[in-house]
Design an enzyme around this catalytic site. Structure first.
Site: not given
Length: 492
Positions: A334, A336, A347, A456
């Site tokens: 989701d 920031y 990202f 991740h």
């Protein structure tokens, strides 16, 4: 079967037999109404647009009425069509342009029409083909694109390139009929997932590219199809040229000199804006009840809370990476959740914003894997424009509350996006970082596509398998193995 002049002539004869009244299934009385309807239909079904415009074309009878209407009123009126805020702005802007530049009339020249903000080639062709019978080009929507590939008329994936191929093989006097007829055939017979080959009038002519089911040994000819929309007569308004022409009249061979006009039209395409197919492919998904409920939820949240990203940046990933251009999908969770960070790309943050920890780790692996120096910013727009779709599974979030918009419907929508790419593209590299993203493997056809997965890049897990995973070089190796150009990973 090679595409020949005789093959095209046979296809046209059968189209005229089974779709003699072929036209776009949007209801309109004036060309200006058709332009509005086509704009609204980009993210909605034709049927729903028709239900809405039957009332709105009386409330807003001409471009000036649309242009002068308060934006908040248009938003209320267009809410049933989905994405009503964006559509309200678009409809108001294009009608303002018609009023200011073209005396409230549609210019009957595609070069002029596509100067109107928000009007790309497909929309322009719909209006000029259907309302004026002007052979400006050939309508290429998702149905025509699919049929062109299945029937061997084009190997391209971009709509403007497909149109260019079609314009070379189809007589120019048939352009205005070919698009609407093929749209009907794609909508009712040659569907994306379950084509009715046994009921197809082209079974003996079609190579069935991409169809895996066994070829039927016989066919049952479908009944003639009468479009559900089209020109709606209204007292005092004369029928436009396209409705005066007998639609079942079969075109003959190209008249002398017609090829010169075709070449000029083809050349004009090089300067035309590209046609983004996302909204067409996702229109039915956006028309489902859950999506309307999701939009209402997000609207309510924006009224009461601070929500990221800003409303006009929620779909940045779609705007920057058109459907036909997607080579790589990078899936995040989701957005920031701090101020000025989220802008619609997973990202990524805009220039001037501190680089988040996960992206710092991505940059460490980036430098190690590619040998390139990471930039001083976290803005990844260049990657998105080169075919790297940077999608979050959830597209909005409340300030300072990560995952606050999960389980509201976004996951259903983005799962549909992944399925569309898996079903309708030939090869995409899916980059899945972390356990959440890796669960999406079940949505992807592993026989067609490449899946690259690892831990991740967050500080909590980067050393558990992300560092040393070499995702950038692996992506380019996979692309090249499938005959695709590698990604230029450089960031300025």
């Amino acid at each position: 079967m090679p595409v020949t002049e005789a093959t095209i002539e046979t296809i046209l004869e059968r189209l005229h037999e089974h779709y003699p009244e072929a036209t776009y299934e949007l209801e309109w009385t004036t060309p200006e109404e058709m332009l509005v309807a086509t704009t609204l239909a980009a993210q909605c079904t034709d049927e729903r647009v028709n239900r809405v415009t039957r009332t709105l074309f009386k409330k807003y009878p001409n471009p000036k009425a649309w242009a002068d209407a308060p934006l908040e009123d248009l938003e209320v009126d267009l809410k049933p069509t989905g994405f009503y805020r964006q559509k309200a702005k678009a409809v108001k802007a294009l009608n303002q342009a018609l009023v200011e530049k073209f005396d409230s009339k549609i210019p009957q020249d595609i070069k002029k029409l596509i100067t109107v903000r928000g009007v790309a080639r497909k929309t322009a062709n719909v209006v000029l083909n259907c309302c004026f019978d002007i052979a400006s080009g050939i309508i290429v929507d998702t149905h025509v694109a699919r049929l062109s590939q299945r029937m061997g008329h084009s190997t391209r994936t971009k709509a403007d390139q497909i149109e260019r191929d079609l314009m070379k093989i189809i007589p120019q006097e048939a352009w205005t009929f070919w698009g609407p007829a093929m749209v009907l055939h794609g909508r009712y017979v040659c569907k994306a997932k379950a084509p009715n080959c046994a009921g197809c009038i082209f079974l003996d002519l079609c190579p069935r590219n991409g169809v895996t089911e066994a070829k039927p040994t016989s066919t049952t000819a479908p009944p003639k199809v009468v479009p559900k929309g089209g020109f709606v007569p209204r007292p005092g308004i004369p029928s436009p040229p396209a409705t005066r022409k007998k639609p079942s009249q079969k075109p003959g061979k190209a008249a002398a000199g017609a090829s010169g006009g075709a070449e000029r039209s083809v050349a004009a395409l090089t300067a035309a804006p590209s046609i983004d197919a996302w909204v067409e492919r996702l229109g039915q998904e956006m028309d489902k009840p859950y999506f309307a409920k999701l939009m209402s939820f997000v609207d309510g949240q924006r009224a009461a809370e601070t929500i990221f990203p800003p409303e006009d940046e929620v779909f940045t990933a779609f705007n920057l990476t058109p459907f036909e251009d997607v080579k790589v999908l990078v899936l995040g969770q989701d957005p920031y959740h701090d101020h000025n960070q989220a802008h619609g790309l997973s990202f990524s943050v805009k220039p001037g914003i501190k680089i988040p920890p996960s992206l710092r780790n991505i940059y460490k692996e980036y430098e190690e894997d590619t040998g390139l120096k990471a930039p001083s910013h976290g803005y990844l727009e260049d990657w998105a424009k080169r075919g790297v779709m940077m999608l979050n599974a959830v597209l909005t979030v409340q300030a300072h509350k990560p995952n606050s918009h999960k389980n509201q419907g976004w996951e259903t929508f983005t799962d549909a996006v992944i399925r569309k790419l898996s079903d309708e593209r030939q090869h995409v590299v899916f980059l899945l970082w972390g356990g959440y993203a890796r669960k999406k493997k079940k949505l992807i056809d592993k026989k067609k596509h490449t899946i690259i997965e690892s831990a991740h890049p967050s500080p909590l897990s980067a050393r558990a398998g992300f560092f040393g995973s070499k995702p950038f070089s692996k992506i380019n190796a996979a692309l090249q193995a499938h005959g695709q150009d590698p990604i230029d990973w450089s960031l300025s």
